[in-house]
Design a protein around this motif. Structure first.
Motif, PDB file in Angstrom:
ATOM      1  N   MET A   1       0.835  -1.172   0.000  1.00 64.44           N
ATOM      2  CA  MET A   1       0.000   0.000   0.000  1.00 64.44           C
ATOM      3  C   MET A   1       0.885   1.242   0.000  1.00 64.44           C
ATOM      4  O   MET A   1       1.778   1.393   0.825  1.00 64.44           O
ATOM      5  N   ASN A   2       0.669   2.133  -0.935  1.00 67.04           N
ATOM      6  CA  ASN A   2       1.478   3.348  -1.078  1.00 67.04           C
ATOM      7  C   ASN A   2       0.777   4.505  -0.371  1.00 67.04           C
ATOM      8  O   ASN A   2      -0.266   4.968  -0.796  1.00 67.04           O
ATOM      9  N   VAL A   3       1.359   4.948   0.721  1.00 72.04           N
ATOM     10  CA  VAL A   3       0.788   6.056   1.479  1.00 72.04           C
ATOM     11  C   VAL A   3       1.495   7.336   1.048  1.00 72.04           C
ATOM     12  O   VAL A   3       2.719   7.434   1.129  1.00 72.04           O
ATOM     13  N   VAL A   4       0.717   8.290   0.563  1.00 72.50           N
ATOM     14  CA  VAL A   4       1.268   9.562   0.117  1.00 72.50           C
ATOM     15  C   VAL A   4       1.003  10.593   1.195  1.00 72.50           C
ATOM     16  O   VAL A   4      -0.135  10.790   1.619  1.00 72.50           O
ATOM     17  N   SER A   5       2.058  11.221   1.677  1.00 67.60           N
ATOM     18  CA  SER A   5       1.872  12.233   2.720  1.00 67.60           C
ATOM     19  C   SER A   5       1.486  13.571   2.079  1.00 67.60           C
ATOM     20  O   SER A   5       1.773  13.831   0.918  1.00 67.60           O
ATOM     21  N   TYR A   6       0.837  14.381   2.861  1.00 68.16           N
ATOM     22  CA  TYR A   6       0.383  15.693   2.393  1.00 68.16           C
ATOM     23  C   TYR A   6       1.578  16.606   2.160  1.00 68.16           C
ATOM     24  O   TYR A   6       2.479  16.694   2.989  1.00 68.16           O
ATOM     25  N   LYS A   7       1.615  17.297   1.027  1.00 63.38           N
ATOM     26  CA  LYS A   7       2.671  18.244   0.680  1.00 63.38           C
ATOM     27  C   LYS A   7       2.088  19.650   0.722  1.00 63.38           C
ATOM     28  O   LYS A   7       1.248  20.009  -0.099  1.00 63.38           O
ATOM     29  N   SER A   8       2.519  20.426   1.668  1.00 65.17           N
ATOM     30  CA  SER A   8       2.003  21.773   1.881  1.00 65.17           C
ATOM     31  C   SER A   8       2.629  22.763   0.909  1.00 65.17           C
ATOM     32  O   SER A   8       3.858  22.834   0.783  1.00 65.17           O
ATOM     33  N   LYS A   9       1.796  23.526   0.246  1.00 68.48           N
ATOM     34  CA  LYS A   9       2.283  24.575  -0.654  1.00 68.48           C
ATOM     35  C   LYS A   9       3.020  25.656   0.136  1.00 68.48           C
ATOM     36  O   LYS A   9       4.055  26.163  -0.302  1.00 68.48           O
ATOM     37  N   THR A  10       2.499  25.998   1.290  1.00 72.31           N
ATOM     38  CA  THR A  10       3.138  27.007   2.136  1.00 72.31           C
ATOM     39  C   THR A  10       4.530  26.554   2.556  1.00 72.31           C
ATOM     40  O   THR A  10       5.506  27.309   2.438  1.00 72.31           O
ATOM     41  N   LEU A  11       4.642  25.330   3.039  1.00 73.19           N
ATOM     42  CA  LEU A  11       5.931  24.812   3.477  1.00 73.19           C
ATOM     43  C   LEU A  11       6.912  24.712   2.307  1.00 73.19           C
ATOM     44  O   LEU A  11       8.093  25.068   2.446  1.00 73.19           O
ATOM     45  N   ALA A  12       6.453  24.256   1.164  1.00 69.97           N
ATOM     46  CA  ALA A  12       7.325  24.153  -0.010  1.00 69.97           C
ATOM     47  C   ALA A  12       7.831  25.531  -0.429  1.00 69.97           C
ATOM     48  O   ALA A  12       9.007  25.688  -0.788  1.00 69.97           O
ATOM     49  N   THR A  13       6.960  26.526  -0.375  1.00 68.99           N
ATOM     50  CA  THR A  13       7.361  27.894  -0.733  1.00 68.99           C
ATOM     51  C   THR A  13       8.448  28.397   0.199  1.00 68.99           C
ATOM     52  O   THR A  13       9.465  28.938  -0.251  1.00 68.99           O
ATOM     53  N   TRP A  14       8.256  28.218   1.489  1.00 76.39           N
ATOM     54  CA  TRP A  14       9.231  28.732   2.454  1.00 76.39           C
ATOM     55  C   TRP A  14      10.517  27.915   2.479  1.00 76.39           C
ATOM     56  O   TRP A  14      11.597  28.467   2.707  1.00 76.39           O
ATOM     57  N   ILE A  15      10.439  26.619   2.221  1.00 77.90           N
ATOM     58  CA  ILE A  15      11.675  25.825   2.118  1.00 77.90           C
ATOM     59  C   ILE A  15      12.475  26.283   0.904  1.00 77.90           C
ATOM     60  O   ILE A  15      13.697  26.430   0.974  1.00 77.90           O
ATOM     61  N   ALA A  16      11.791  26.524  -0.221  1.00 82.39           N
ATOM     62  CA  ALA A  16      12.494  27.013  -1.412  1.00 82.39           C
ATOM     63  C   ALA A  16      13.117  28.369  -1.133  1.00 82.39           C
ATOM     64  O   ALA A  16      14.236  28.645  -1.574  1.00 82.39           O
ATOM     65  N   PHE A  17      12.422  29.218  -0.395  1.00 84.25           N
ATOM     66  CA  PHE A  17      12.966  30.542  -0.069  1.00 84.25           C
ATOM     67  C   PHE A  17      14.185  30.431   0.844  1.00 84.25           C
ATOM     68  O   PHE A  17      15.202  31.078   0.604  1.00 84.25           O
ATOM     69  N   LEU A  18      14.110  29.617   1.868  1.00 79.17           N
ATOM     70  CA  LEU A  18      15.174  29.557   2.874  1.00 79.17           C
ATOM     71  C   LEU A  18      16.342  28.651   2.494  1.00 79.17           C
ATOM     72  O   LEU A  18      17.489  28.949   2.851  1.00 79.17           O
ATOM     73  N   ALA A  19      16.072  27.556   1.795  1.00 81.89           N
ATOM     74  CA  ALA A  19      17.148  26.598   1.505  1.00 81.89           C
ATOM     75  C   ALA A  19      17.027  26.013   0.107  1.00 81.89           C
ATOM     76  O   ALA A  19      17.496  24.900  -0.149  1.00 81.89           O
ATOM     77  N   GLY A  20      16.421  26.756  -0.802  1.00 86.53           N
ATOM     78  CA  GLY A  20      16.238  26.252  -2.153  1.00 86.53           C
ATOM     79  C   GLY A  20      17.519  26.090  -2.933  1.00 86.53           C
ATOM     80  O   GLY A  20      17.608  25.249  -3.824  1.00 86.53           O
ATOM     81  N   SER A  21      18.543  26.884  -2.611  1.00 85.49           N
ATOM     82  CA  SER A  21      19.803  26.747  -3.344  1.00 85.49           C
ATOM     83  C   SER A  21      20.477  25.413  -3.034  1.00 85.49           C
ATOM     84  O   SER A  21      21.348  24.969  -3.773  1.00 85.49           O
ATOM     85  N   LEU A  22      20.065  24.756  -1.954  1.00 88.95           N
ATOM     86  CA  LEU A  22      20.574  23.425  -1.624  1.00 88.95           C
ATOM     87  C   LEU A  22      19.637  22.319  -2.109  1.00 88.95           C
ATOM     88  O   LEU A  22      19.916  21.139  -1.903  1.00 88.95           O
ATOM     89  N   GLY A  23      18.522  22.674  -2.701  1.00 87.91           N
ATOM     90  CA  GLY A  23      17.598  21.695  -3.233  1.00 87.91           C
ATOM     91  C   GLY A  23      16.677  21.064  -2.208  1.00 87.91           C
ATOM     92  O   GLY A  23      16.012  20.073  -2.500  1.00 87.91           O
ATOM     93  N   LEU A  24      16.600  21.623  -1.011  1.00 89.03           N
ATOM     94  CA  LEU A  24      15.785  21.003   0.031  1.00 89.03           C
ATOM     95  C   LEU A  24      14.299  20.998  -0.316  1.00 89.03           C
ATOM     96  O   LEU A  24      13.573  20.097   0.109  1.00 89.03           O
ATOM     97  N   HIS A  25      13.858  21.976  -1.097  1.00 86.60           N
ATOM     98  CA  HIS A  25      12.458  21.979  -1.519  1.00 86.60           C
ATOM     99  C   HIS A  25      12.152  20.783  -2.420  1.00 86.60           C
ATOM    100  O   HIS A  25      11.069  20.227  -2.375  1.00 86.60           O
ATOM    101  N   ARG A  26      13.119  20.388  -3.218  1.00 92.97           N
ATOM    102  CA  ARG A  26      12.920  19.223  -4.081  1.00 92.97           C
ATOM    103  C   ARG A  26      12.863  17.940  -3.256  1.00 92.97           C
ATOM    104  O   ARG A  26      12.090  17.037  -3.557  1.00 92.97           O
ATOM    105  N   PHE A  27      13.680  17.861  -2.214  1.00 93.58           N
ATOM    106  CA  PHE A  27      13.630  16.687  -1.344  1.00 93.58           C
ATOM    107  C   PHE A  27      12.290  16.626  -0.613  1.00 93.58           C
ATOM    108  O   PHE A  27      11.740  15.546  -0.414  1.00 93.58           O
TER     109      PHE A  27
END
Length: 149
Positions: A1-27
């Protein structure tokens, strides 16, 4: 069974802003096996190495002229990712990253992330272009002086 966790747009935006140059938003969005996410580390750390070279060798170090713009471009692309994430409509975001789950409306947090990313991204991109252009033209003037002597 493949459980997909919720991906927050807000969190993705702020991760890209704070650590996007390291690719953490992609992880965050694609997991630790994302090859592009691992690629982000190389030019970011090369750019940081260029900053260290300037501190060690001064502004005349030509290697740092090549490395520092890499850092600027990585920060600028991270800000672009934050802007794109933050401006993605909630329906499209949830259809892509949270399939089969109800739409989670976002409020102002992603918009504030977009505003911050616009400010930082524009400044970093302008500084990168100015630094690269200045160093290029200074190098051309020095070469012209050598030739004329």
């Amino acid at each position: 069974m493949n459980v997909v966790s919720y991906k927050s747009k807000t969190l993705a935006t702020w991760i890209a802003f704070l650590a996007g140059s390291l690719g953490l938003h992609r992880f965050y969005l694609h997991g630790w096996k994302d090859r592009f996410g691992w690629f982000y580390w190389v030019p970011t750390f090369l750019g940081l190495h260029g900053l260290q070279r300037v501190q060690d060798h001064g502004l005349d170090d030509q290697v740092s002229w090549l490395l520092i713009p890499l850092l600027g471009l990585m920060v600028a692309q991270a800000m672009l990712a934050a802007i794109l994430y933050g401006l993605t409509p909630d329906e499209r975001w949830d259809a892509r990253h949270n399939p089969g789950q109800p739409v989670h409306p976002t409020r102002w947090a992603p918009v504030l992330g977009v505003i911050a990313a616009l400010l930082v991204g524009a400044g970093v991109l302008m500084a990168t272009i100015a630094f690269s252009g200045q160093r290029y033209f200074e190098y051309q003037v020095e070469e012209a002086k050598k030739i004329s002597q």
